[in-house]
Write an enzyme that holds these catalytic residues in place. Structure first.
Site, PDB file in Angstrom:
ATOM      1  N   HIS A 139      72.094  79.612  20.479  1.00 40.38           N
ATOM      2  CA  HIS A 139      72.203  80.002  19.073  1.00 40.38           C
ATOM      3  C   HIS A 139      71.279  79.133  18.237  1.00 40.38           C
ATOM      4  O   HIS A 139      71.259  77.903  18.375  1.00 40.38           O
ATOM      5  CB  HIS A 139      73.643  79.845  18.579  1.00 40.38           C
ATOM      6  CG  HIS A 139      73.787  80.092  17.101  1.00 40.38           C
ATOM      7  ND1 HIS A 139      74.161  79.110  16.210  1.00 40.38           N
ATOM      8  CD2 HIS A 139      73.568  81.216  16.365  1.00 40.38           C
ATOM      9  CE1 HIS A 139      74.196  79.625  14.986  1.00 40.38           C
ATOM     10  NE2 HIS A 139      73.840  80.888  15.044  1.00 40.38           N
ATOM     11  N   SER A 140      70.484  79.755  17.379  1.00 37.97           N
ATOM     12  CA  SER A 140      69.589  79.044  16.477  1.00 37.97           C
ATOM     13  C   SER A 140      68.643  78.137  17.275  1.00 37.97           C
ATOM     14  O   SER A 140      67.989  78.597  18.204  1.00 37.97           O
ATOM     15  CB  SER A 140      70.403  78.267  15.440  1.00 37.97           C
ATOM     16  OG  SER A 140      69.583  77.720  14.442  1.00 37.97           O
ATOM     17  N   MET A 141      68.593  76.851  16.970  1.00 37.18           N
ATOM     18  CA  MET A 141      67.717  75.947  17.715  1.00 37.18           C
ATOM     19  C   MET A 141      68.151  75.795  19.160  1.00 37.18           C
ATOM     20  O   MET A 141      67.376  75.364  20.008  1.00 37.18           O
ATOM     21  CB  MET A 141      67.662  74.584  17.024  1.00 37.18           C
ATOM     22  CG  MET A 141      67.017  74.597  15.641  1.00 37.18           C
ATOM     23  SD  MET A 141      65.328  75.240  15.635  1.00 37.18           S
ATOM     24  CE  MET A 141      64.457  73.927  16.506  1.00 37.18           C
ATOM     25  N   MET A 161      70.228  83.946  19.880  1.00 34.82           N
ATOM     26  CA  MET A 161      70.804  84.522  18.665  1.00 34.82           C
ATOM     27  C   MET A 161      70.304  83.729  17.461  1.00 34.82           C
ATOM     28  O   MET A 161      70.502  82.516  17.386  1.00 34.82           O
ATOM     29  CB  MET A 161      72.338  84.480  18.743  1.00 34.82           C
ATOM     30  CG  MET A 161      72.919  85.371  19.840  1.00 34.82           C
ATOM     31  SD  MET A 161      74.584  84.887  20.360  1.00 34.82           S
ATOM     32  CE  MET A 161      74.193  83.554  21.508  1.00 34.82           C
TER      33      MET A 161
END
Length: 499
Positions: A139-141, A161
């Site tokens: 997720h994200s980074m 994501m």
């Protein structure tokens, strides 16, 4: 509303003998209380990597969904997976805990997370039989960390994501630039299937274009899917909400469940394409499985007059319908509620099947491959879509199939729509659109700043109208609002409220 009973088991054996960073970070195994077995075994691993200032506990939404899809009740395999339990196994979800480190702003921290996560993958796989591979979710980074683990024969697929792939959120040191350069090089040279899920304009933390995977010219599976187009979601999703939005987490969990046992990239790509689709490309279609239309069926088929729309409300049994192809042909649009068209259907479809055939001569009909085949939303009349605080159910959706008619054989005179195994539920609508059913609206972005524009749709009652705005500025920071205004006339007997 999503129900879960989370618990987390720290992997204390993953210590400094595996990674010197074990004193700083930790690894956890998610268990759904009462549903998952206390110990791992006869299962397959998945690793979740949180993002900037994220938590390992964010794994719970996807992990819980996977458990409750595989099991219908605690430790009882669901009927959907039971006949294939020798192939599909329950999943063990692990998650790394970075103690809310700010990885988006410090390249050295991001490098530490990549190093720790690579050792975590090795440790997790040491608990399973040899040749086991792991699915990595980020997720994200955390998606940057996950992708930086490649190339690796230990990783079967990566699902990210809300991950900024094309540019970092902030450039405060050269290390972050180096990491992104390595990712770009890897994406060009590694065949591991990767899906990037993006929230679009609803994501207020990263710009939409940074979430897009670069194009790949080698035929490897790279898919960028915006949640507003994700079949079953059809709405923008916020940055943090991406991991717990039911419509997204359900499909990510299902993709992981069906992805885990396959060893080839092609099979994995088929699974990812099935569960994380945006409809912009055709799904994998086996036209050989479409039942032929025999001579008796064509003789008993109903033949519609030219220009008449096919409307079948509550189909029963098997019946073919022949539609004469008009001279000003453009496309055939087919909408099916509740049924299956070739391989595309809602999650819990009704038993009837629909197929399209091209017919020539004395109605010699062969299966016709659609040019567009996807799920579209099922809005409820007089309610906003998606319904606030609820969204769509995974069993919702209408199948849209379209056949473009520009290059038909000269002797093809009819298209046939065959419905079989109808039980009185659902409906089927089909109609042709001609070349005059496309609207070109020349309004510019500047003109819209000083007032809206009214676009008149062709009055002919067609299923598919195309409106093009060639002069509007396409930009991530510009969002256009379109408001449909009806004329108060009911269409298709109210079967599909989008009309």
């Amino acid at each position: 509303m999503s129900w879960m009973s989370p618990s987390y088991v720290q992997q204390t054996n993953f210590n400094t003998s595996w990674s010197p960073l074990a004193d700083r970070y930790s690894l956890w195994l998610y268990r759904e209380v009462g549903w998952d077995a206390a110990r791992i075994g006869d299962s397959l691993p998945v690793l979740f990597v949180p993002g900037n200032a994220g938590s390992s506990h964010q794994v719970r939404s996807i992990a819980s969904s996977a458990t409750r899809q595989y099991f219908s009740s605690p430790l009882r395999t669901s009927p959907e997976f039971l006949p294939r339990s020798n192939v599909y196994k329950p999943l063990d979800f692990y998650a790394v805990e970075f103690n809310e480190d700010l990885s988006a702003f410090h390249g050295t921290t991001l490098e530490s997370q990549i190093d720790y996560t690579s050792k975590a993958v090795a440790y997790i796989l040491s608990l399973y039989p040899s040749n086991t591979q792991i699915i990595v979710l980020g997720h994200s980074m955390g998606g940057v960390v996950a992708t930086s683990l490649l190339p690796s024969p230990q990783i079967s697929a990566v699902i990210t994501m809300s991950t900024p792939f094309t540019l970092p959120p902030a450039r405060f040191d050269n290390n972050i630039d180096s990491i992104y350069t390595n990712i770009a090089r890897m994406l060009e040279n590694d065949s591991t299937p990767i899906v990037s899920l993006c929230g679009g304009a609803t994501d207020m933390m990263i710009p939409s274009e940074s979430c897009i995977l670069p194009l790949n010219n080698r035929g490897w599976f790279r898919r960028t899917v915006f949640s507003s187009a994700l079949e079953g979601a059809w709405t923008g999703v916020g940055h943090r909400e991406m991991v717990w939005c039911h419509q997204v987490r359900w499909r990510v969990a299902r993709a992981a469940l069906e992805l885990a046992p396959f060893a080839s990239d092609d099979k994995r790509a088929d699974v990812l394409d099935r569960w994380l689709r945006d409809g912009h490309t055709l799904p994998s279609l086996d036209m050989g499985k479409v039942k032929p239309l025999n001579e008796d069926e064509t003789e008993l088929a109903s033949v519609l007059p030219i220009g008449q729309k096919l409307v079948v409300d509550g189909p029963r049994g098997a019946r073919a319908h022949l539609l004469p192809i008009p001279a000003a042909r453009k496309r055939l649009t087919l909408l099916v509620s509740g049924g299956t068209v070739i391989s595309v259907a809602p999650e819990h479809p009704l038993p009837f099947y629909v197929a399209v055939y091209g017919c020539s001569g004395q109605f010699a009909c062969t299966p016709f491959r659609p040019d567009i085949l996807k799920l579209i939303p099922t809005p409820v009349a007089n309610k906003p879509f998606p319904v606030p605080n609820e969204g769509s159910d995974e069993s919702e959706g209408v199948v849209l199939a379209e056949v473009l008619l520009d290059n038909l054989p000269g002797d093809m005179t009819h298209l046939a729509v065959k419905i079989e195994e109808g039980d009185g539920r659902g409906w089927v609508i089909a109609d042709f659109a001609d070349k005059n059913d496309e609207v070109i609206e020349p309004v510019s972005t500047t003109a819209l700043l000083f007032g809206g524009s009214i676009v008149s749709i062709p009055s002919r009652r067609i299923l598919h109208s195309v409106v093009r705005f060639p002069n509007l500025l396409p930009h991530v920071l510009v969002v256009y609002r379109v408001t449909p205004v009806g004329n108060g006339v009911d269409r298709c007997d109210g079967m599909y409220s989008a009309f």
